[in-house]
Scaffold this motif. Structure first.
Motif, PDB file in Angstrom:
ATOM      1  N   GLY A  60     -33.084  26.646 -17.023  1.00 18.17           N
ATOM      2  CA  GLY A  60     -31.779  27.304 -17.055  1.00 18.17           C
ATOM      3  C   GLY A  60     -31.329  27.771 -15.686  1.00 18.17           C
ATOM      4  O   GLY A  60     -30.137  27.683 -15.347  1.00 18.17           O
ATOM      5  N   VAL A  61     -32.251  28.257 -14.879  1.00 20.83           N
ATOM      6  CA  VAL A  61     -31.910  28.697 -13.522  1.00 20.83           C
ATOM      7  C   VAL A  61     -31.428  27.507 -12.700  1.00 20.83           C
ATOM      8  O   VAL A  61     -30.452  27.601 -11.951  1.00 20.83           O
ATOM      9  N   GLN A  88     -24.670  23.973 -11.364  1.00 23.01           N
ATOM     10  CA  GLN A  88     -23.281  24.181 -11.758  1.00 23.01           C
ATOM     11  C   GLN A  88     -22.537  25.021 -10.727  1.00 23.01           C
ATOM     12  O   GLN A  88     -21.349  24.808 -10.484  1.00 23.01           O
ATOM     13  N   CYS A  89     -23.223  25.978 -10.134  1.00 28.66           N
ATOM     14  CA  CYS A  89     -22.596  26.782  -9.078  1.00 28.66           C
ATOM     15  C   CYS A  89     -22.245  25.917  -7.875  1.00 28.66           C
ATOM     16  O   CYS A  89     -21.148  26.020  -7.317  1.00 28.66           O
ATOM     17  N   LEU A  90     -23.161  25.061  -7.458  1.00 22.84           N
ATOM     18  CA  LEU A  90     -22.885  24.170  -6.332  1.00 22.84           C
ATOM     19  C   LEU A  90     -21.753  23.217  -6.671  1.00 22.84           C
ATOM     20  O   LEU A  90     -20.832  23.011  -5.882  1.00 22.84           O
ATOM     21  N   TYR A  91     -21.802  22.637  -7.863  1.00 25.36           N
ATOM     22  CA  TYR A  91     -20.770  21.693  -8.283  1.00 25.36           C
ATOM     23  C   TYR A  91     -19.419  22.399  -8.391  1.00 25.36           C
ATOM     24  O   TYR A  91     -18.397  21.865  -7.993  1.00 25.36           O
ATOM     25  N   GLY A  92     -19.421  23.598  -8.916  1.00 25.72           N
ATOM     26  CA  GLY A  92     -18.179  24.328  -9.140  1.00 25.72           C
ATOM     27  C   GLY A  92     -17.604  24.995  -7.904  1.00 25.72           C
ATOM     28  O   GLY A  92     -16.469  25.457  -7.928  1.00 25.72           O
ATOM     29  N   SER A  93     -18.344  25.041  -6.831  1.00 29.98           N
ATOM     30  CA  SER A  93     -17.876  25.720  -5.626  1.00 29.98           C
ATOM     31  C   SER A  93     -16.951  24.816  -4.818  1.00 29.98           C
ATOM     32  O   SER A  93     -17.402  23.890  -4.139  1.00 29.98           O
ATOM     33  N   ARG A  94     -15.670  25.138  -4.858  1.00 29.73           N
ATOM     34  CA  ARG A  94     -14.711  24.389  -4.044  1.00 29.73           C
ATOM     35  C   ARG A  94     -15.026  24.566  -2.566  1.00 29.73           C
ATOM     36  O   ARG A  94     -14.894  23.646  -1.772  1.00 29.73           O
TER      37      ARG A  94
END
Length: 179
Positions: free
Chosen positions: A12-13, A19-25
């Motif tokens: 999960g971590v 997801q944070c890396l992918y979602g970071s514009r």
């Protein structure tokens, strides 16, 4: 929880991190610019955000570090001891600084922050002053971009221009993502 009843990071971590890396514009917009800056071949290139009174390095790669190893590579670092931290702290109001740093900001830290505010960049020294870091803020993103290494005061204006152009390139990439 492992066999010895100790809690360890699970999948999960890793999913959250991915997801944070992918979602970071910001990261997506900055990566090509960070790669271009690594062409300097003399300095560590870093980008980070302020987390309380610390810098969280989103990217930290030396000339010989493979680019992808630069992501999330460095530990949290005291903001008042970092060019990136000083550049970001310089954007804060006195009330925000008090909240961020509490009573921990001594006169030396306050002077460094004031210098960063005056000059438009943060500069700090470590390793007995031999190594320095220099950074400019990516103000509207709450981040900063910088170099770390051995350099003279005479080199600072050119380095600031290079970093400022890189910040403009990151902003352009961010704007293109919105289109």
């Amino acid at each position: 929880q492992d066999a010895s009843r100790k809690f360890v990071p699970g999948p999960g971590v890793h999913v959250l991190a991915a997801q944070c890396l992918y979602g970071s514009r910001l990261i997506r917009a900055a990566l090509p610019v960070l790669e271009a800056l690594r062409g300097e071949k003399k300095f560590i290139v870093a980008m980070g955000v302020l987390w309380r009174d610390k810098v969280s390095y989103l990217y930290h790669a030396g000339p010989d570090t493979p680019a992808m190893q630069g992501l999330g590579r460095a530990a949290l670092y005291p903001a008042v001891q970092s060019g990136l931290g000083l550049a970001m702290l310089a954007l804060k109001t006195p009330a925000e600084l008090k909240t961020t740093l509490g009573g921990a900001a001594g006169s030396e830290a306050k002077a460094l922050i004031a210098d960063a505010r005056t000059h438009g960049y943060g500069c700090s020294a470590y390793r007995e002053g031999r190594v320095r870091s220099l950074a400019v803020a990516i103000a509207d993103e709450g981040a900063a971009l910088g170099f770390s290494g051995v350099f003279t005061d005479r080199q600072i204006p050119r380095m600031v221009r290079t970093l400022s152009r890189a910040v403009d390139d990151i902003r352009s990439n961010l704007e293109a993502m919105q289109s």
